[in-house]
Design a protein around this motif. Structure first.
Motif, PDB file in Angstrom:
ATOM      1  N   VAL A  72       1.806  12.469   0.392  1.00 44.37           N
ATOM      2  CA  VAL A  72       2.100  12.038   1.756  1.00 44.37           C
ATOM      3  C   VAL A  72       0.782  11.664   2.414  1.00 44.37           C
ATOM      4  N   ASP A  73       0.726  10.440   2.916  1.00 45.17           N
ATOM      5  CA  ASP A  73      -0.457   9.953   3.627  1.00 45.17           C
ATOM      6  C   ASP A  73       0.001   9.451   4.983  1.00 45.17           C
ATOM      7  N   GLY A  74      -0.131  10.312   5.979  1.00 44.13           N
ATOM      8  CA  GLY A  74       0.392   9.970   7.300  1.00 44.13           C
ATOM      9  C   GLY A  74       1.901   9.890   7.257  1.00 44.13           C
ATOM     10  N   ASP A  75       2.445   8.717   7.573  1.00 41.70           N
ATOM     11  CA  ASP A  75       3.903   8.559   7.543  1.00 41.70           C
ATOM     12  C   ASP A  75       4.374   7.872   6.270  1.00 41.70           C
ATOM     13  N   LEU A  76       3.476   7.749   5.276  1.00 44.12           N
ATOM     14  CA  LEU A  76       3.829   7.088   4.011  1.00 44.12           C
ATOM     15  C   LEU A  76       3.967   8.114   2.901  1.00 44.12           C
ATOM     16  N   LEU A  77       5.020   7.984   2.109  1.00 41.58           N
ATOM     17  CA  LEU A  77       5.254   8.853   0.960  1.00 41.58           C
ATOM     18  C   LEU A  77       5.188   8.022  -0.312  1.00 41.58           C
ATOM     19  N   VAL A  78       4.403   8.493  -1.296  1.00 41.06           N
ATOM     20  CA  VAL A  78       4.309   7.828  -2.591  1.00 41.06           C
ATOM     21  C   VAL A  78       4.555   8.875  -3.672  1.00 41.06           C
ATOM     22  N   SER A  79       5.461   8.614  -4.595  1.00 43.85           N
ATOM     23  CA  SER A  79       5.715   9.512  -5.713  1.00 43.85           C
ATOM     24  C   SER A  79       5.409   8.786  -7.016  1.00 43.85           C
ATOM     25  N   ASP A  80       5.268   9.551  -8.100  1.00 36.76           N
ATOM     26  CA  ASP A  80       4.884   9.080  -9.425  1.00 36.76           C
ATOM     27  C   ASP A  80       3.372   8.930  -9.478  1.00 36.76           C
ATOM     28  N   SER A  81       2.772   9.583 -10.477  1.00 33.02           N
ATOM     29  CA  SER A  81       1.312   9.635 -10.538  1.00 33.02           C
ATOM     30  C   SER A  81       0.665   8.260 -10.654  1.00 33.02           C
ATOM     31  N   PHE A  82       1.249   7.371 -11.461  1.00 31.11           N
ATOM     32  CA  PHE A  82       0.659   6.041 -11.623  1.00 31.11           C
ATOM     33  C   PHE A  82       0.664   5.300 -10.289  1.00 31.11           C
ATOM     34  N   ALA A  83       1.795   5.344  -9.589  1.00 36.08           N
ATOM     35  CA  ALA A  83       1.896   4.677  -8.291  1.00 36.08           C
ATOM     36  C   ALA A  83       0.920   5.288  -7.293  1.00 36.08           C
ATOM     37  N   ILE A  84       0.786   6.602  -7.319  1.00 34.91           N
ATOM     38  CA  ILE A  84      -0.138   7.269  -6.401  1.00 34.91           C
ATOM     39  C   ILE A  84      -1.570   6.838  -6.671  1.00 34.91           C
ATOM     40  N   LEU A  85      -1.948   6.791  -7.937  1.00 40.69           N
ATOM     41  CA  LEU A  85      -3.318   6.417  -8.281  1.00 40.69           C
ATOM     42  C   LEU A  85      -3.620   4.980  -7.857  1.00 40.69           C
ATOM     43  N   LEU A  86      -2.688   4.074  -8.055  1.00 40.60           N
ATOM     44  CA  LEU A  86      -2.910   2.688  -7.648  1.00 40.60           C
ATOM     45  C   LEU A  86      -2.957   2.577  -6.127  1.00 40.60           C
ATOM     46  N   TYR A  87      -2.150   3.370  -5.444  1.00 38.93           N
ATOM     47  CA  TYR A  87      -2.194   3.382  -3.976  1.00 38.93           C
ATOM     48  C   TYR A  87      -3.545   3.899  -3.484  1.00 38.93           C
ATOM     49  N   LEU A  88      -4.001   5.012  -4.049  1.00 33.89           N
ATOM     50  CA  LEU A  88      -5.301   5.559  -3.652  1.00 33.89           C
ATOM     51  C   LEU A  88      -6.417   4.561  -3.909  1.00 33.89           C
ATOM     52  N   GLU A  89      -6.312   3.832  -5.014  1.00 37.85           N
ATOM     53  CA  GLU A  89      -7.343   2.862  -5.359  1.00 37.85           C
ATOM     54  C   GLU A  89      -7.421   1.749  -4.324  1.00 37.85           C
ATOM     55  N   GLU A  90      -6.273   1.301  -3.828  1.00 37.38           N
ATOM     56  CA  GLU A  90      -6.283   0.204  -2.871  1.00 37.38           C
ATOM     57  C   GLU A  90      -6.669   0.664  -1.472  1.00 37.38           C
ATOM     58  N   LYS A  91      -6.256   1.849  -1.078  1.00 40.41           N
ATOM     59  CA  LYS A  91      -6.546   2.289   0.287  1.00 40.41           C
ATOM     60  C   LYS A  91      -7.913   2.939   0.412  1.00 40.41           C
TER      61      LYS A  91
END
Length: 226
Positions: A72-91
């Motif tokens: 959970v990042d603020g009001d955004l929820l991301v599940s699945d490790s691959f998706a989380i890692l790609l999200y962290l990489e972009e933000k």
């Protein structure tokens, strides 16, 4: 928890980053590793898989499939490790998780998928419970060893010619985040003989030199048995 910053940070960590995790989960381990590498502070939200907390109404509201990790990042929820890692990489671009070289980037995607699709799902709790119930308890470890061995052999071939201190040289990137937890599980839980995998063994020695790796280890998590 207060946000942490460093001289190399590009974006300040908000105080609302939360990670739903289980200490033994290698998928959660990947994300913890990335968070520590990027210097991102986060709140640890323990989900006890052995007690079935992943199927509680509260957690299913977070992740309807009932898996960890979830971020959970603020009001955004991301599940699945691959998706989380790609999200962290972009933000949060500090400490990039992907190389700029396209060929090396492709190697990282392949290695991550070998672990994330070809090894880890076949050793998770639900699969082992099913094999224990349908085939026999004494078949669980041989099952896991077979699939880890197949995956590790593929990784050895894939990384040949690329690996240095880490998967594609002397900088740690995406593939390493998948490989490190998988080797840890293989050696501590499933009695894998790593002498058959010299490249992976060398990489694991490098991971052990990193404070971010030790901070991410299962035994160092808040929900690990003391």
């Amino acid at each position: 928890m207060e946000a942490t910053t460093s001289a190399t940070s590009i974006i300040q960590q908000p105080p609302t980053l939360k990670l739903y995790s289980y200490f033994k989960s290698s998928c959660s381990f990947r994300v913890r590793f990335a968070l520590h590498l990027k210097g991102l502070d986060y709140e640890y939200k323990a989900v006890n898989l052995l007690k079935g907390e992943q199927f509680s109404p509260e957690f299913l509201d977070v992740n309807p499939i009932g898996y960890v990790p979830a971020l959970v990042d603020g009001d955004l929820l991301v599940s699945d490790s691959f998706a989380i890692l790609l999200y962290l990489e972009e933000k949060y671009p500090q400490h990039p998780l992907l190389p700029t070289n396209l060929q090396e980037k492709a190697v990282h995607y392949q290695a991550a998928n070998i672990v994330g699709s070809g090894i880890q799902p076949l050793q998770n709790l639900a699969i082992l419970r099913y094999i224990g119930g349908k085939v026999g308890e004494d078949e669980k470890i041989p099952w896991v060893q077979q699939h880890i061995g197949k995956g590790f052999a593929a990784l050895e071939k894939l990384l040949r010619g690329y690996a240095g201190k880490f998967a594609t040289g002397d900088e740690i990137f995406l593939a390493d985040l998948f490989i490190a937890p998988q080797i840890h599980a293989a050696t501590t839980r499933f009695n894998i003989d790593m002498t058959r995998y010299p490249t992976l063994s060398r990489l694991y020695e490098s991971y052990n030199e990193l404070p971010a790796f030790h901070a991410s280890l299962p035994e160092n998590q808040p929900d690990a048995p003391k």
